[in-house]
Design a protein around this motif. Structure first.
Motif, PDB file in Angstrom:
ATOM      1  N   LYS A 144       9.201  -6.806   7.451  1.00 13.50           N
ATOM      2  CA  LYS A 144       9.432  -5.494   8.081  1.00 13.50           C
ATOM      3  C   LYS A 144       9.903  -4.454   7.058  1.00 13.50           C
ATOM      4  O   LYS A 144      10.787  -3.642   7.317  1.00 13.50           O
ATOM      5  CB  LYS A 144      10.438  -5.611   9.227  1.00 13.50           C
ATOM      6  CG  LYS A 144       9.938  -6.462  10.381  1.00 13.50           C
ATOM      7  CD  LYS A 144      10.907  -6.477  11.541  1.00 13.50           C
ATOM      8  CE  LYS A 144      10.351  -7.314  12.692  1.00 13.50           C
ATOM      9  NZ  LYS A 144      11.275  -7.360  13.842  1.00 13.50           N
ATOM     10  N   ILE A 146       8.669  -1.410   4.131  1.00 17.47           N
ATOM     11  CA  ILE A 146       7.682  -0.342   4.044  1.00 17.47           C
ATOM     12  C   ILE A 146       6.818  -0.566   2.802  1.00 17.47           C
ATOM     13  O   ILE A 146       7.320  -0.660   1.687  1.00 17.47           O
ATOM     14  CB  ILE A 146       8.354   1.037   3.976  1.00 17.47           C
ATOM     15  CG1 ILE A 146       9.170   1.277   5.258  1.00 17.47           C
ATOM     16  CG2 ILE A 146       7.320   2.141   3.793  1.00 17.47           C
ATOM     17  CD1 ILE A 146       9.945   2.581   5.243  1.00 17.47           C
ATOM     18  N   MET A 170       3.941  -0.076  10.256  1.00 16.60           N
ATOM     19  CA  MET A 170       5.228  -0.759  10.317  1.00 16.60           C
ATOM     20  C   MET A 170       5.181  -1.977  11.245  1.00 16.60           C
ATOM     21  O   MET A 170       5.697  -3.040  10.910  1.00 16.60           O
ATOM     22  CB  MET A 170       6.319   0.208  10.775  1.00 16.60           C
ATOM     23  CG  MET A 170       7.713  -0.412  10.819  1.00 16.60           C
ATOM     24  SD  MET A 170       8.286  -1.004   9.209  1.00 16.60           S
ATOM     25  CE  MET A 170       8.610   0.575   8.408  1.00 16.60           C
TER      26      MET A 170
END
Length: 324
Positions: A144, A146, A170
């Motif tokens: 999780k 970026i 995401m």
């Protein structure tokens, strides 16, 4: 449906044979090509029987893909992580190849099970190299984090001058395959197969599988893709990958399935075509047999005619027979 194995069966068999015959000191020099135009070269010299050179030539990348140094992004790091300690990357690689690895059999683990797992991983070098950028993008789902490519269209090579597209976000990663086939019959069969493939996903037993969509026109996710990359005569297939599809060991299976998806479809299209040809040949053979049974037996008729005898009767005998 048959899922293709991620490793090269011929390469695995070659490695096993070499490992079991190290003391014989036999030279090897094998060249072969597998699906998606991936070429292999295996070479062993009698001077160094414990060393094996494995060279890999990848499909020609289209201009929209990121192919630094002749390899997909992150491929070198993926190879080092997968084969640490037993494989050395030669720089530069052999002429005509994208990657050359030097294997040292003396550094292989003595345990039979671990050694077999390592050989299978080496035979999966195609997936490790070509699937490296896809694996990196999917890992961001589990962590999780970026990605630098977040919400950006990423083109990855998987066939000569052909790419598929990945759109990382995401909470999900969307993977889109433009499906192309040279033969018109293959195109028709593939289109039908893909439509049934999407319908099968909607059955109750496959609720946990990634959502799958097919469309004859490019989906909106590809609006920024170059026009020449969107020529697909069998439509576009989209998969939506969620974190649950890449948890733990599922990551390897997901990367393998996506990396070989076009080859998977091509395999089943050719199997369907071969099955129909077999059915047609059997039908023609049965019709020929029926026609053969319906033919009159000319030879038998001739023999019957030849065995008949005729006796000329006199007028008196003919008159007597007519009144009898």
């Amino acid at each position: 449906m048959i899922l293709l194995q991620s490793h090269s069966r011929f390469l695995l068999q070659t490695l096993l044979n070499r490992l079991h015959n190290l003391e014989k000191g036999v030279e090897l020099d094998y060249h072969w090509v597998e699906f998606d135009d991936v070429r292999y070269h295996v070479q062993v010299s009698m001077k160094n029987p414990h060393l094996l050179l494995l060279s890999l030539s990848l499909p020609t990348p289209p201009p929209e893909t990121d192919f630094p140094g002749g390899l997909p992004s992150g491929a070198i790091e993926a190879v080092k992580a997968a084969y640490a300690g037993v494989v050395q990357i030669l720089d530069p690689p052999r002429d005509g190849f994208n990657l050359t690895l030097k294997l040292n059999f003396s550094k292989f683990p003595p345990d039979e099970e671990r050694r077999q797992a390592l050989l299978v991983k080496i035979a999966s070098v195609r997936e490790i190299v070509l699937g490296a950028p896809l694996r990196a993008l999917l890992k961001h789902l589990t962590s999780k984090t970026i990605s630098s490519a977040m919400d950006r269209l990423v083109a990855l090579v998987h066939r000569p001058n052909e790419s598929f597209f990945v759109i990382p976000q995401m909470e999900k990663v969307t993977v889109v395959f433009p499906m192309r086939f040279k033969d018109s019959i293959d195109t028709v069969l593939a289109t039908s197969f893909l439509q049934e493939f999407v319908q099968a996903r909607r059955t109750a037993g496959l609720n946990n599988a990634p959502p799958c969509l097919w469309s004859s026109s490019p989906p909106r996710e590809l609006k920024k893709a170059p026009a020449e990359a969107l020529s697909a005569n069998a439509g576009f297939v989209s998969f939506v990958i969620f974190p649950r599809h890449v948890e733990g060991k599922k990551l390897d299976r997901t990367v393998s399935s996506l990396s070989t998806f076009h080859a998977y479809v091509s395999y089943h299209v050719k199997c369907s075509e071969g099955f129909m040809h077999t059915r047609m040949r059997r039908r023609v053979e049965s019709l020929i047999q029926a026609l053969d049974r319906a033919k009159p037996d000319v030879e038998k008729s001739k023999n019957l005619a030849n065995n008949r005898s005729f006796k000329r009767l006199s007028l008196k005998e003919a008159h007597a027979n007519s009144h009898s």
